[in-house]
Scaffold this active site. Structure first.
Site, PDB file in Angstrom:
ATOM      1  N   SER A 107       0.833  -1.207   0.000  1.00 20.47           N
ATOM      2  CA  SER A 107       0.000   0.000   0.000  1.00 20.47           C
ATOM      3  C   SER A 107       0.866   1.256   0.000  1.00 20.47           C
ATOM      4  CB  SER A 107      -0.890  -0.001   1.247  1.00 20.47           C
ATOM      5  OG  SER A 107      -1.451   1.277   1.459  1.00 20.47           O
ATOM      6  N   TYR A 131      -1.591   6.277  -4.946  1.00 16.93           N
ATOM      7  CA  TYR A 131      -2.697   7.157  -5.308  1.00 16.93           C
ATOM      8  C   TYR A 131      -2.081   8.317  -6.069  1.00 16.93           C
ATOM      9  CZ  TYR A 131      -5.661   4.716  -1.916  1.00 16.93           C
ATOM     10  OH  TYR A 131      -6.386   3.766  -1.245  1.00 16.93           O
ATOM     11  N   THR A 157      -4.666   3.175  -7.742  1.00 18.63           N
ATOM     12  CA  THR A 157      -6.043   2.993  -7.284  1.00 18.63           C
ATOM     13  C   THR A 157      -6.859   4.202  -7.724  1.00 18.63           C
ATOM     14  OG1 THR A 157      -5.270   1.704  -5.415  1.00 18.63           O
ATOM     15  CG2 THR A 157      -7.486   2.630  -5.238  1.00 18.63           C
ATOM     16  N   LYS A 229      -6.399  -0.180 -10.635  1.00 17.72           N
ATOM     17  CA  LYS A 229      -7.204  -0.894  -9.626  1.00 17.72           C
ATOM     18  C   LYS A 229      -8.457  -0.093  -9.277  1.00 17.72           C
ATOM     19  CE  LYS A 229      -6.941  -2.593  -4.817  1.00 17.72           C
ATOM     20  NZ  LYS A 229      -7.666  -1.653  -3.943  1.00 17.72           N
ATOM     21  N   HIS A 253     -12.936  -1.901  -3.873  1.00 19.95           N
ATOM     22  CA  HIS A 253     -12.144  -1.492  -2.714  1.00 19.95           C
ATOM     23  C   HIS A 253     -12.590  -2.259  -1.466  1.00 19.95           C
ATOM     24  CE1 HIS A 253      -9.255   1.928  -1.857  1.00 19.95           C
ATOM     25  NE2 HIS A 253      -9.425   1.434  -0.648  1.00 19.95           N
TER      26      HIS A 253
HETATM   27  C1  FMN Z   1      -7.721  -2.437   6.172  1.00 17.42           C
HETATM   28  C2  FMN Z   1      -7.735  -2.207   4.695  1.00 17.42           C
HETATM   29  C3  FMN Z   1      -6.919  -1.231   4.149  1.00 17.42           C
HETATM   30  C4  FMN Z   1      -6.917  -1.013   2.774  1.00 17.42           C
HETATM   31  N1  FMN Z   1      -6.048  -0.087   2.248  1.00 17.42           N
HETATM   32  C5  FMN Z   1      -5.976   0.075   0.904  1.00 17.42           C
HETATM   33  C6  FMN Z   1      -5.003   0.936   0.331  1.00 17.42           C
HETATM   34  O1  FMN Z   1      -4.198   1.551   1.027  1.00 17.42           O
HETATM   35  N2  FMN Z   1      -4.988   1.058  -1.016  1.00 17.42           N
HETATM   36  C7  FMN Z   1      -5.858   0.376  -1.828  1.00 17.42           C
HETATM   37  O2  FMN Z   1      -5.801   0.511  -3.049  1.00 17.42           O
HETATM   38  N3  FMN Z   1      -6.769  -0.467  -1.309  1.00 17.42           N
HETATM   39  C8  FMN Z   1      -6.846  -0.639   0.025  1.00 17.42           C
HETATM   40  N4  FMN Z   1      -7.746  -1.534   0.545  1.00 17.42           N
HETATM   41  C9  FMN Z   1      -8.604  -2.327  -0.366  1.00 17.42           C
HETATM   42  C10 FMN Z   1      -7.907  -3.640  -0.754  1.00 17.42           C
HETATM   43  O3  FMN Z   1      -6.804  -3.404  -1.584  1.00 17.42           O
HETATM   44  C11 FMN Z   1      -8.836  -4.598  -1.516  1.00 17.42           C
HETATM   45  O4  FMN Z   1      -9.445  -3.908  -2.576  1.00 17.42           O
HETATM   46  C12 FMN Z   1      -9.911  -5.247  -0.658  1.00 17.42           C
HETATM   47  O5  FMN Z   1      -9.510  -5.390   0.683  1.00 17.42           O
HETATM   48  C13 FMN Z   1     -10.244  -6.614  -1.236  1.00 17.42           C
HETATM   49  O6  FMN Z   1     -11.315  -7.173  -0.593  1.00 17.42           O
HETATM   50  P1  FMN Z   1     -11.197  -8.349   0.514  1.00 17.42           P
HETATM   51  O7  FMN Z   1     -10.677  -7.683   1.749  1.00 17.42           O
HETATM   52  O8  FMN Z   1     -12.621  -8.785   0.637  1.00 17.42           O
HETATM   53  O9  FMN Z   1     -10.286  -9.425  -0.002  1.00 17.42           O
HETATM   54  C14 FMN Z   1      -7.772  -1.766   1.925  1.00 17.42           C
HETATM   55  C15 FMN Z   1      -8.587  -2.747   2.489  1.00 17.42           C
HETATM   56  C16 FMN Z   1      -8.574  -2.980   3.848  1.00 17.42           C
HETATM   57  C17 FMN Z   1      -9.445  -4.068   4.408  1.00 17.42           C
END
Ligand code: FMN
Length: 461
Positions: A107, A131, A157, A229, A253
């Site tokens: 991330s 980002y 993203t 993404k 997301h």
């Molecule tokens: C705690 C947390 C933090 C996240 N932080 C980011 C991030 O910094 N950047 C991003 O593109 N997606 C972020 N996401 C989204 C994830 O990349 C991803 O799209 C999503 O968690 C996938 O779904 P799943 O948790 O059901 O597998 C985050 C998700 C969670 C749960």
């Protein structure tokens, strides 16, 4: 010793180890969490149709993607601040992924800077998520540092002009625990390095005025492959390709932005059709909780999936060993799902293995019961191939069978070709390969045929 049979076991164990508000931030989603539930429920709406006696003495889960070899079509989704779950943070996560032969998308807000992550795991396959911030210099610096650190792809993203409204976090008044910071963001000298209040931070750092032109800018910034993404609509997939995307990630997301957006899996087939036509791979994240989920996503067109929360569950439970446990579990489950459906290599996982939950498999039931043509029409529509796109192997066989079913039910070749967006000759070839007995020339307005150009009476489309 407690044994973990499935991801849900890790989830339960992790819940007991984290502060309740940190748990809510991690596990929760936007609004009433309808989409959060739907992300996993969508996989439950699909049923698998195994083939038997295909010789599955050796099952190989390996895939090749963007010139890289992964031990299985599973990567780690980018998630902020792994230190929330364990003090070893991304160092542990990436070490575990590397041991299993899988990539990690780091991330932009990782607890550990990319330089330190790659130094700790020299053979790791790390992708850097960014980002496009208001301050483009921060993004540019992150991208440059990624290149220097040996990162193998850049992920941008695009679904976050700001952070979604998450009811749990609003009720909890959520702030990251004291002392947690993103060393990765700070290393790019961001004036918004304090991310303790994630909502405030997103309002000040994210740029809601972004357009596709900004993605084009990023595509030209480094020599790394650019992965976009956060795509759900097929027309956005087309725009991503035009902007220079080398791969697309179908994602809402993790249901953390807008509640009641479509489940990621439901968005996959149409985006996959666009990506396939553009010659780029499509990945999916959101709701993947088992190896069978991975198989289903592949059957619907994904080259690979990314897994989010389950990795943090493993990290919270046992650091590196916990992440290793979750990843090996998913790979083992995928091997099981492949072998038990008759697939010994990943390219054999195709659409003929799945169907919507229900009594019949549309592709395997020529001339079936009333109503079946609607299902088949829907499936053919979901496999809209652009002109000149190659259709090979299991995909070709499955498509041929679906076309045959509609033809047997009365659809004309011309109509099928129209639905498919391909030529009459191409469609007729597929029908012939599927062993279709063609109707003779009909009498206009009397029998169900137009192979000679007449209007079909019973065209079911
Ligand atoms: C705690 C947390 C933090 C996240 N932080 C980011 C991030 O910094 N950047 C991003 O593109 N997606 C972020 N996401 C989204 C994830 O990349 C991803 O799209 C999503 O968690 C996938 O779904 P799943 O948790 O059901 O597998 C985050 C998700 C969670 C749960």
């Amino acid at each position: 010793m407690h044994r973990f049979a499935c991801v849900r076991d890790y989830e339960e164990a992790a819940r007991g180890r984290l502060r309740p508000d940190v748990w809510d931030f991690m596990a929760g989603g936007a609004g009433e969490e309808i989409t959060l539930r739907d992300n996993t429920a969508a996989f439950g709406r699909v049923r698998v149709w195994p083939r038997v006696l295909t010789g599955v003495g050796h099952v190989d889960t390996t895939v090749e993607l963007l010139g890289q070899v992964w031990s299985a079509p599973i990567g780690i989704a980018p998630m902020a601040l792994h230190e929330m779950c364990h003090s070893d943070a991304e160092i542990a996560t990436v070490r575990a992924a590397t041991a299993v032969g899988l990539p990690t998308v780091l991330s932009a807000f990782s607890s550990v800077a990319v330089e330190d992550v790659t130094a700790a795991s020299p053979h790791a396959n790390v992708w850097q998520q960014v980002y496009i911030f208001k301050d483009r210099q921060v993004t540019a610096s992150m991208a440059e540092r990624a290149v220097v650190s040996g990162v193998r792809a850049l992920v941008v993203t695009v679904d976050s002009p700001w952070m979604g409204r998450r009811h749990r976090d609003i009720r909890d008044g959520f702030r990251f625990p004291d002392g947690l910071r993103s060393a990765n963001l700070s290393a790019s000298l961001s004036q918004w390095a304090d991310i303790s209040d994630p909502v405030l931070h997103s309002r000040s750092a994210m740029d809601p005025s972004l357009t596709w032109t900004d993605v084009e800018w990023l595509a030209g910034l480094t020599g790394l492959p650019l992965v976009v993404k956060g795509i759900l609509a097929p027309d956005d997939a087309e725009r991503a390709l035009e902007a220079g995307a080398d791969a697309i990630i179908v994602s809402n997301h993790g249901a953390r932005q807008l509640d009641r957006t479509t489940a990621a899996l439901d968005a996959l087939p149409d985006v996959a059709a666009v990506a396939r036509a553009g010659g780029v791979p499509v990945l999916l994240d959101g709701g993947v909780r088992s190896g069978t989920d991975v198989l289903i996503a592949m059957a619907l067109g994904a080259a690979a999936v990314l897994v989010g929360r389950p990795v943090l569950y493993g990290l919270a439970v046992a650091g590196e060993a916990g992440v290793h446990g979750v990843l090996t579990l998913l790979v083992d489950e995928l091997r099981d799902a492949m072998g038990l459906t008759g697939c010994s290599v990943t390219p054999q996982v195709g659409p003929e293995l799945i169907a919507p939950a229900g009594l019949f498999h549309p592709a395997a039931r020529p001339g079936g019961a009333p109503g079946s043509s609607a299902v088949a029409a829907e499936q053919v529509a979901a496999v809209r191939f652009a002109k000149h796109a190659q259709v090979r192997g299991s995909e070709r066989t499955a498509l041929g069978l679906r076309l045959k079913q509609r033809y047997v039910e009365g659809a004309s070749i011309r109509r099928l070709a129209e639905d498919l967006g391909r030529s009459y000759g191409f469609t007729r070839n597929l029908l012939a390969e599927a062993g279709t007995a063609f109707r003779g020339p009909g009498i206009r307005g009397k029998v169900a045929t137009d192979d000679s150009g007449s209007v079909p009476l019973r065209d079911s489309a």
